[in-house]
Motif scaffolding. Structure first.
Motif, PDB file in Angstrom:
ATOM      1  N   ASP A 281       0.818  -1.215   0.000  1.00  0.00           N
ATOM      2  CA  ASP A 281       0.000   0.000   0.000  1.00  0.00           C
ATOM      3  C   ASP A 281       0.852   1.266   0.000  1.00  0.00           C
ATOM      4  OD1 ASP A 281      -2.406  -1.394  -0.007  1.00  0.00           O
ATOM      5  OD2 ASP A 281      -2.346  -1.656   2.166  1.00  0.00           O
ATOM      6  N   ASP A 282       2.168   1.083  -0.087  1.00  0.00           N
ATOM      7  CA  ASP A 282       3.063   2.250  -0.077  1.00  0.00           C
ATOM      8  C   ASP A 282       3.221   2.825  -1.481  1.00  0.00           C
ATOM      9  OD1 ASP A 282       3.381   1.814   2.589  1.00  0.00           O
ATOM     10  OD2 ASP A 282       5.393   0.933   2.431  1.00  0.00           O
ATOM     11  N   ILE A 283       3.361   4.158  -1.506  1.00  0.00           N
ATOM     12  CA  ILE A 283       3.672   4.839  -2.763  1.00  0.00           C
ATOM     13  C   ILE A 283       5.163   5.172  -2.741  1.00  0.00           C
ATOM     14  CG2 ILE A 283       3.334   6.955  -4.094  1.00  0.00           C
ATOM     15  CD1 ILE A 283       0.483   7.045  -3.023  1.00  0.00           C
ATOM     16  N   ILE A 284       5.862   4.803  -3.788  1.00  0.00           N
ATOM     17  CA  ILE A 284       7.286   5.105  -3.880  1.00  0.00           C
ATOM     18  C   ILE A 284       7.448   6.147  -4.986  1.00  0.00           C
ATOM     19  CG2 ILE A 284       9.606   4.128  -4.080  1.00  0.00           C
ATOM     20  CD1 ILE A 284       7.928   2.620  -2.024  1.00  0.00           C
ATOM     21  N   VAL A 285       8.074   7.243  -4.654  1.00  0.00           N
ATOM     22  CA  VAL A 285       8.211   8.294  -5.657  1.00  0.00           C
ATOM     23  C   VAL A 285       9.641   8.854  -5.637  1.00  0.00           C
ATOM     24  CG1 VAL A 285       7.349  10.131  -4.134  1.00  0.00           C
ATOM     25  CG2 VAL A 285       7.085  10.366  -6.592  1.00  0.00           C
ATOM     26  N   ASP A 286      10.159   9.160  -6.818  1.00  0.00           N
ATOM     27  CA  ASP A 286      11.485   9.770  -6.916  1.00  0.00           C
ATOM     28  C   ASP A 286      11.313  11.280  -7.009  1.00  0.00           C
ATOM     29  OD1 ASP A 286      12.742   7.265  -7.017  1.00  0.00           O
ATOM     30  OD2 ASP A 286      12.352   7.110  -9.179  1.00  0.00           O
ATOM     31  N   ALA A 287      12.022  12.021  -6.148  1.00  0.00           N
ATOM     32  CA  ALA A 287      11.895  13.481  -6.169  1.00  0.00           C
ATOM     33  C   ALA A 287      13.267  14.129  -6.337  1.00  0.00           C
ATOM     34  CB  ALA A 287      11.247  13.968  -4.875  1.00  0.00           C
ATOM     35  N   LYS A 288      13.262  15.223  -7.098  1.00  0.00           N
ATOM     36  CA  LYS A 288      14.513  15.956  -7.289  1.00  0.00           C
ATOM     37  C   LYS A 288      14.683  16.951  -6.144  1.00  0.00           C
ATOM     38  CE  LYS A 288      14.206  15.737 -12.284  1.00  0.00           C
ATOM     39  NZ  LYS A 288      13.763  16.487 -13.488  1.00  0.00           N
ATOM     40  N   VAL A 289      15.909  17.024  -5.629  1.00  0.00           N
ATOM     41  CA  VAL A 289      16.187  17.992  -4.565  1.00  0.00           C
ATOM     42  C   VAL A 289      17.387  18.816  -5.005  1.00  0.00           C
ATOM     43  CG1 VAL A 289      16.882  18.265  -2.153  1.00  0.00           C
ATOM     44  CG2 VAL A 289      15.333  16.410  -2.798  1.00  0.00           C
ATOM     45  N   ASP A 290      17.230  20.114  -4.966  1.00  0.00           N
ATOM     46  CA  ASP A 290      18.353  20.981  -5.325  1.00  0.00           C
ATOM     47  C   ASP A 290      19.495  20.782  -4.334  1.00  0.00           C
ATOM     48  OD1 ASP A 290      18.937  23.480  -7.153  1.00  0.00           O
ATOM     49  OD2 ASP A 290      19.758  23.899  -5.140  1.00  0.00           O
ATOM     50  N   GLY A 321      20.145   9.788  -2.591  1.00  0.00           N
ATOM     51  CA  GLY A 321      19.614   8.441  -2.352  1.00  0.00           C
ATOM     52  C   GLY A 321      18.952   8.278  -0.994  1.00  0.00           C
ATOM     53  N   ASP A 322      18.983   9.306  -0.154  1.00  0.00           N
ATOM     54  CA  ASP A 322      18.263   9.217   1.132  1.00  0.00           C
ATOM     55  C   ASP A 322      16.763   9.063   0.882  1.00  0.00           C
ATOM     56  OD1 ASP A 322      20.501   9.387   2.644  1.00  0.00           O
ATOM     57  OD2 ASP A 322      20.126  11.407   3.462  1.00  0.00           O
ATOM     58  N   ARG A 323      16.094   8.350   1.774  1.00  0.00           N
ATOM     59  CA  ARG A 323      14.642   8.175   1.627  1.00  0.00           C
ATOM     60  C   ARG A 323      13.933   8.805   2.808  1.00  0.00           C
ATOM     61  NH1 ARG A 323      12.637   2.304   0.543  1.00  0.00           N
ATOM     62  NH2 ARG A 323      12.449   2.736  -1.671  1.00  0.00           N
ATOM     63  N   ASN A 341       2.186   4.161   3.378  1.00  0.00           N
ATOM     64  CA  ASN A 341       3.083   5.311   3.526  1.00  0.00           C
ATOM     65  C   ASN A 341       3.525   5.865   2.173  1.00  0.00           C
ATOM     66  OD1 ASN A 341       2.991   4.843   6.297  1.00  0.00           O
ATOM     67  ND2 ASN A 341       4.699   3.386   6.169  1.00  0.00           N
ATOM     68  N   LEU A 342       3.951   7.105   2.215  1.00  0.00           N
ATOM     69  CA  LEU A 342       4.579   7.708   1.045  1.00  0.00           C
ATOM     70  C   LEU A 342       6.080   7.661   1.264  1.00  0.00           C
ATOM     71  CD1 LEU A 342       4.499   9.470  -1.572  1.00  0.00           C
ATOM     72  CD2 LEU A 342       4.370  11.461  -0.061  1.00  0.00           C
ATOM     73  N   VAL A 343       6.784   7.020   0.358  1.00  0.00           N
ATOM     74  CA  VAL A 343       8.238   6.925   0.489  1.00  0.00           C
ATOM     75  C   VAL A 343       8.877   7.748  -0.629  1.00  0.00           C
ATOM     76  CG1 VAL A 343      10.223   5.365   0.514  1.00  0.00           C
ATOM     77  CG2 VAL A 343       8.035   4.620   1.495  1.00  0.00           C
ATOM     78  N   VAL A 344       9.649   8.752  -0.231  1.00  0.00           N
ATOM     79  CA  VAL A 344      10.243   9.656  -1.223  1.00  0.00           C
ATOM     80  C   VAL A 344      11.743   9.386  -1.331  1.00  0.00           C
ATOM     81  CG1 VAL A 344      10.473  12.067  -1.919  1.00  0.00           C
ATOM     82  CG2 VAL A 344       8.518  11.361  -0.529  1.00  0.00           C
ATOM     83  N   ASN A 345      12.172   9.004  -2.518  1.00  0.00           N
ATOM     84  CA  ASN A 345      13.606   8.860  -2.790  1.00  0.00           C
ATOM     85  C   ASN A 345      14.150  10.216  -3.208  1.00  0.00           C
ATOM     86  OD1 ASN A 345      13.715   6.069  -2.377  1.00  0.00           O
ATOM     87  ND2 ASN A 345      13.017   5.686  -4.481  1.00  0.00           N
ATOM     88  N   LEU A 346      15.160  10.699  -2.489  1.00  0.00           N
ATOM     89  CA  LEU A 346      15.673  12.033  -2.787  1.00  0.00           C
ATOM     90  C   LEU A 346      16.859  11.945  -3.741  1.00  0.00           C
ATOM     91  CD1 LEU A 346      15.483  13.451   0.845  1.00  0.00           C
ATOM     92  CD2 LEU A 346      13.887  13.865  -1.037  1.00  0.00           C
ATOM     93  N   ASN A 347      16.669  12.502  -4.917  1.00  0.00           N
ATOM     94  CA  ASN A 347      17.763  12.575  -5.886  1.00  0.00           C
ATOM     95  C   ASN A 347      18.329  13.988  -5.865  1.00  0.00           C
ATOM     96  OD1 ASN A 347      17.298   9.942  -6.682  1.00  0.00           O
ATOM     97  ND2 ASN A 347      15.803  10.570  -8.234  1.00  0.00           N
ATOM     98  N   VAL A 348      19.522  14.122  -5.309  1.00  0.00           N
ATOM     99  CA  VAL A 348      20.131  15.458  -5.209  1.00  0.00           C
ATOM    100  C   VAL A 348      20.689  15.841  -6.574  1.00  0.00           C
ATOM    101  CG1 VAL A 348      21.923  16.824  -4.085  1.00  0.00           C
ATOM    102  CG2 VAL A 348      20.661  15.083  -2.777  1.00  0.00           C
ATOM    103  N   GLU A 349      20.284  17.008  -7.028  1.00  0.00           N
ATOM    104  CA  GLU A 349      20.715  17.443  -8.360  1.00  0.00           C
ATOM    105  C   GLU A 349      21.827  18.471  -8.270  1.00  0.00           C
ATOM    106  OE1 GLU A 349      17.209  18.497 -10.761  1.00  0.00           O
ATOM    107  OE2 GLU A 349      17.781  16.568 -11.656  1.00  0.00           O
TER     108      GLU A 349
END
Ligand SMILES: [Zn+2]
Ligand SMILES: [Zn+2]
Length: 373
Positions: A281-290, A321-323, A341-349
């Protein structure tokens, strides 16, 4: 009974591949489907259709096919040493052969010099359960949050009301079957080097009853069921997952000869449009982080397929890569009232280009940190 050449029936060479056999079967089944035949050809088509099924059942199974190839033709006679024995360690050839055929076709057997015979008398008119039907239902990711009520419209067989599924015109009398002369059984003898084979089978015209209806139902033409448009209201639950299948009892095809209705199976397809992934039931999403946000900390916003905007706190010192897990912002659960849960993968740009001003400042930082550049 003429010997059956399964290869000939399917119109394929003896060395045909599995794919060729399958393709031929599909084509023929379409061509000979009794429901698609004009009334006067129906009986013949039924016969033909059964033959095609029988041939495919054997040739599509490597083991059965090998046996068939070895014995030449199955069902009429088998070599002496393979005779069925009732003593012995449970090696029942009958059972193997029963697997060969469905109940309609399996009847046959057996015999040696003493001419023993065995007959199974399953009547063709014994009740048979209707086929199951599967429908595909497409929903959006948004629907997964809310659930959705859908009206399923489809065609199915329903019991003929005119004859109550009997296939016989009400009031018409039965007449003696001309093939088995009322005995319900057809008996054929064949002499071979192995002995006399008695081929005895349930009459395929009357189904072993010995009589046939004088007049078939004029509404269903003797089938006992008619094709109708049907509809079912189905409640797709919130939290539904892609590929999930639901069973709706008795909403499939009507049975034959008073048999039960089959079931309806509803298979859910979730259209993926948002690019997010689902794990349970978890949502996994990749997000860009400055990179500045990663260093200093800050906030990013993730929009869920239901339109909900979730603000996610990015702590200072975030590494690529931090979540981050936001509790209770995933998909609704079908089992509990809680959400996943919402799980956000942080991709540092890291920027590919920086302005003149930015470059000056970074050089200043570099000097402070003692980094050479
Ligand atoms: Zn008969
Ligand atoms: Zn009818």
């Amino acid at each position: 009974m003429p010997k059956k050449d399964y290869y000939e029936i399917l119109g394929v060479p003896r060395n045909a591949s599995e794919d060729e056999i399958k393709a031929a079967y599909k084509r023929l089944v379409k061509e000979w489907h009794p429901d698609k035949q004009p009334e006067e050809r129906k009986k013949y088509a039924e016969q033909k259709f059964k033959e095609i099924q029988e041939a495919y059942e054997v040739l599509s199974d490597p083991q059965k096919r090998a046996m068939y190839d070895k014995f030449g033709y199955v069902g009429e006679g088998i070599p002496h040493e393979y005779h069925y024995t009732t003593t012995g360690s449970g090696f029942g050839f009958e059972d193997i052969f029963r697997d060969f055929f469905n109940d309609d076709i399996f009847n046959i057997f057996f015999g040696d010099q003493r001419t023993q015979t065995r007959t199974r008398t399953t009547s063709r008119r014994s009740p048979r359960r209707g086929e199951d039907i599967q429908l595909d239902v497409s929903v959006t990711e948004r629907d997964v949050f809310t659930g959705k009520v859908v009206t399923l419209e489809y065609e199915r067989y329903e019991t003929c009301e005119h004859c109550h599924g009997e296939g016989v015109e009400p009031g018409s009398r039965s007449v003696t079957c001309s093939k088995c002369h009322g005995t319900g059984v057809v008996r054929e003898e064949r002499r071979t080097p192995f002995g006399v084979f008695i081929n005895q089978y349930t009459c395929d015209v009357c189904g072993g009853v010995g009589t046939v209806p004088g007049e078939v139902c004029r509404v269903c033409h003797g089938i006992g069921r008619v094709r109708r448009k049907s509809s079912v209201i189905f409640d797709v639950p919130a939290g539904v997952d892609d590929g999930q299948v639901f069973r709706i009892p008795r909403k499939g095809n009507a049975g034959l000869y008073g048999g039960e209705y089959g079931d309806l199976y509803v298979k859910i397809h979730v259209q993926r449009t948002s690019g997010l992934r689902r794990e349970g039931d978890d949502i996994i999403v990749d997000a860009k982080v400055d990179y500045v946000t990663a260093i200093l900390g800050g906030k990013i916003t993730v929009t869920l397929p239901n339109g909900e905007a979730v603000e996610v706190e990015v702590p200072s010192g975030t590494q690529p890569g931090d979540r981050i897990t936001v509790r209770g912002k995933g998909f609704p659960s079908q089992r509990t009232s809680r959400r996943g849960n919402l799980v956000v993968n942080l991709n540092v740009e890291i920027p590919r280009k920086v302005s003149k001003k930015e470059k000056e400042l970074l050089e200043e930082i570099a000097r402070i940190r003692g980094v050479e550049f």
